[in-house]
Design an enzyme around this catalytic site. Sequence first.
Site, PDB file in Angstrom:
ATOM      1  N   PRO A  92      36.348  72.026  29.835  1.00 37.84           N
ATOM      2  CA  PRO A  92      36.114  73.368  29.276  1.00 37.84           C
ATOM      3  C   PRO A  92      35.277  74.256  30.206  1.00 37.84           C
ATOM      4  O   PRO A  92      35.302  75.478  30.081  1.00 37.84           O
ATOM      5  CB  PRO A  92      35.350  73.089  27.974  1.00 37.84           C
ATOM      6  CG  PRO A  92      35.645  71.676  27.624  1.00 37.84           C
ATOM      7  CD  PRO A  92      35.862  70.964  28.929  1.00 37.84           C
ATOM      8  N   GLU A 119      32.642  63.748  24.601  1.00 35.20           N
ATOM      9  CA  GLU A 119      31.916  65.010  24.740  1.00 35.20           C
ATOM     10  C   GLU A 119      31.796  65.477  26.177  1.00 35.20           C
ATOM     11  O   GLU A 119      31.269  66.540  26.452  1.00 35.20           O
ATOM     12  CB  GLU A 119      30.529  64.905  24.100  1.00 35.20           C
ATOM     13  CG  GLU A 119      30.570  65.031  22.586  1.00 35.20           C
ATOM     14  CD  GLU A 119      31.264  66.292  22.094  1.00 35.20           C
ATOM     15  OE1 GLU A 119      30.803  67.385  22.427  1.00 35.20           O
ATOM     16  OE2 GLU A 119      32.275  66.171  21.373  1.00 35.20           O
ATOM     17  N   ARG A 157      57.520  73.260  37.287  1.00 27.03           N
ATOM     18  CA  ARG A 157      58.661  74.171  37.197  1.00 27.03           C
ATOM     19  C   ARG A 157      58.742  75.133  38.382  1.00 27.03           C
ATOM     20  O   ARG A 157      59.777  75.753  38.610  1.00 27.03           O
ATOM     21  CB  ARG A 157      58.667  74.943  35.868  1.00 27.03           C
ATOM     22  CG  ARG A 157      57.517  75.875  35.680  1.00 27.03           C
ATOM     23  CD  ARG A 157      57.578  76.560  34.336  1.00 27.03           C
ATOM     24  NE  ARG A 157      58.663  77.530  34.230  1.00 27.03           N
ATOM     25  CZ  ARG A 157      58.647  78.740  34.797  1.00 27.03           C
ATOM     26  NH1 ARG A 157      57.613  79.123  35.526  1.00 27.03           N
ATOM     27  NH2 ARG A 157      59.659  79.559  34.646  1.00 27.03           N
ATOM     28  N   ASP A 172      60.400  85.772  36.669  1.00 23.73           N
ATOM     29  CA  ASP A 172      58.960  85.636  36.410  1.00 23.73           C
ATOM     30  C   ASP A 172      58.169  86.628  37.237  1.00 23.73           C
ATOM     31  O   ASP A 172      57.296  87.314  36.731  1.00 23.73           O
ATOM     32  CB  ASP A 172      58.449  84.232  36.789  1.00 23.73           C
ATOM     33  CG  ASP A 172      58.912  83.164  35.813  1.00 23.73           C
ATOM     34  OD1 ASP A 172      59.493  83.519  34.769  1.00 23.73           O
ATOM     35  OD2 ASP A 172      58.674  81.989  36.097  1.00 23.73           O
TER      36      ASP A 172
HETATM   37  C1  9D3 Z   1      29.464  69.906  21.723  1.00 21.66           C
HETATM   38  C2  9D3 Z   1      30.232  70.523  22.834  1.00 21.66           C
HETATM   39  N1  9D3 Z   1      31.597  70.059  22.869  1.00 21.66           N
HETATM   40  C3  9D3 Z   1      32.423  70.783  21.897  1.00 21.66           C
HETATM   41  C4  9D3 Z   1      32.370  72.259  21.965  1.00 21.66           C
HETATM   42  C5  9D3 Z   1      32.049  70.210  24.237  1.00 21.66           C
HETATM   43  C6  9D3 Z   1      33.400  69.688  24.505  1.00 21.66           C
HETATM   44  C7  9D3 Z   1      33.557  68.542  25.235  1.00 21.66           C
HETATM   45  C8  9D3 Z   1      34.830  68.061  25.519  1.00 21.66           C
HETATM   46  C9  9D3 Z   1      34.543  70.349  24.062  1.00 21.66           C
HETATM   47  C10 9D3 Z   1      35.801  69.855  24.332  1.00 21.66           C
HETATM   48  C11 9D3 Z   1      35.933  68.701  25.047  1.00 21.66           C
HETATM   49  C12 9D3 Z   1      37.289  68.215  25.373  1.00 21.66           C
HETATM   50  N2  9D3 Z   1      38.077  69.243  26.061  1.00 21.66           N
HETATM   51  C13 9D3 Z   1      38.532  69.107  27.293  1.00 21.66           C
HETATM   52  O1  9D3 Z   1      38.319  68.066  27.882  1.00 21.66           O
HETATM   53  C14 9D3 Z   1      39.248  70.187  27.933  1.00 21.66           C
HETATM   54  C15 9D3 Z   1      39.556  71.511  27.494  1.00 21.66           C
HETATM   55  C16 9D3 Z   1      39.277  72.215  26.279  1.00 21.66           C
HETATM   56  O2  9D3 Z   1      38.682  71.715  25.321  1.00 21.66           O
HETATM   57  N3  9D3 Z   1      39.710  73.516  26.196  1.00 21.66           N
HETATM   58  C17 9D3 Z   1      40.387  74.143  27.175  1.00 21.66           C
HETATM   59  N4  9D3 Z   1      40.663  73.526  28.318  1.00 21.66           N
HETATM   60  C18 9D3 Z   1      40.252  72.239  28.467  1.00 21.66           C
HETATM   61  S1  9D3 Z   1      40.495  71.322  29.833  1.00 21.66           S
HETATM   62  C19 9D3 Z   1      39.737  70.001  29.207  1.00 21.66           C
END
Ligand code: 9D3
Length: 250
Positions: A92, A119, A157, A172
């Site tokens: 994230p 997490e 793709r 595209d």
């Molecule tokens: C307490 C904080 N967590 C929740 C908000 C942090 C958190 C850790 C791990 C939130 C999501 C995740 C798992 N997500 C991913 O590994 C992830 C992801 C995503 O959640 N949203 C957009 N792109 C991606 S790329 C990897």
Amino acid sequence: MDIDILTLFPQMFQGPFSTGIFERAIDHGLVSINLHNIRDYTYDKHHTADDYAYGGGAGMILKPEPIFEALESIEMDVKLEAGDMPIILLTPQGRLFSQPIAYELSKYSRLILICGHYEGVDGRVAEHLVTDEISIGDYVLSGGELAAMVVVDAVVRLLPGVLGSEASLQDDSHVAGLLEYPQYTRPAVYREWSVPEVLLSGNHAQVSKWRREQAIQRTLERRPELLDKASLSLEERRLVERLLTSPLDK
Ligand code: 9D3
């Protein structure tokens, strides 16, 4: 292109990668996708892949050792190839994935994707192993697996020969920066709803003009920020002005 994916859940990839364009691209040898289970690189009795966060906090963190070990097992000298082979952590906290990034990644002959889960992932993975961190958007997934599939789909793709016709790719880029116009197929009338008449006219110039206007109008209504970067003709800019002063009701 060779794609290695490190994940705790390789089964998640079985459906998407054995369907549609992936299946075809893999069968034709255009892409090779290798899944590696991070848990296979844990050596304790319970195959522990995660642990509590130093400093406290809810949730488990992926341990560094299995990820480093998994990577070293698939690439003996990671550092040697480093500049030439992105090692991407799906997280994230990554840069927001986009079509230009998909295009950039499609130029490499090899990609390595690491999917986090729980997490998060021990910070040393991002600091000392990974060359790129990617997020697919501002929403919370339960892990990096679906994000990795999104990235792989968008990249694969673009590889030469993967799509049936290169015309789709041309399209595209042609409309890049604008949302697409609405499209219709037979029947010409369905439940008393007619296809826009211009599309049945056979007048290609009129059809092109209508589609371009529809694309601009939709973009203005739904994604106005895209219009700043879109390349519009002077006449098209005037159309935008006109729509802004007297919006067509919908
Ligand atoms: C307490 C904080 N967590 C929740 C908000 C942090 C958190 C850790 C791990 C939130 C999501 C995740 C798992 N997500 C991913 O590994 C992830 C992801 C995503 O959640 N949203 C957009 N792109 C991606 S790329 C990897």
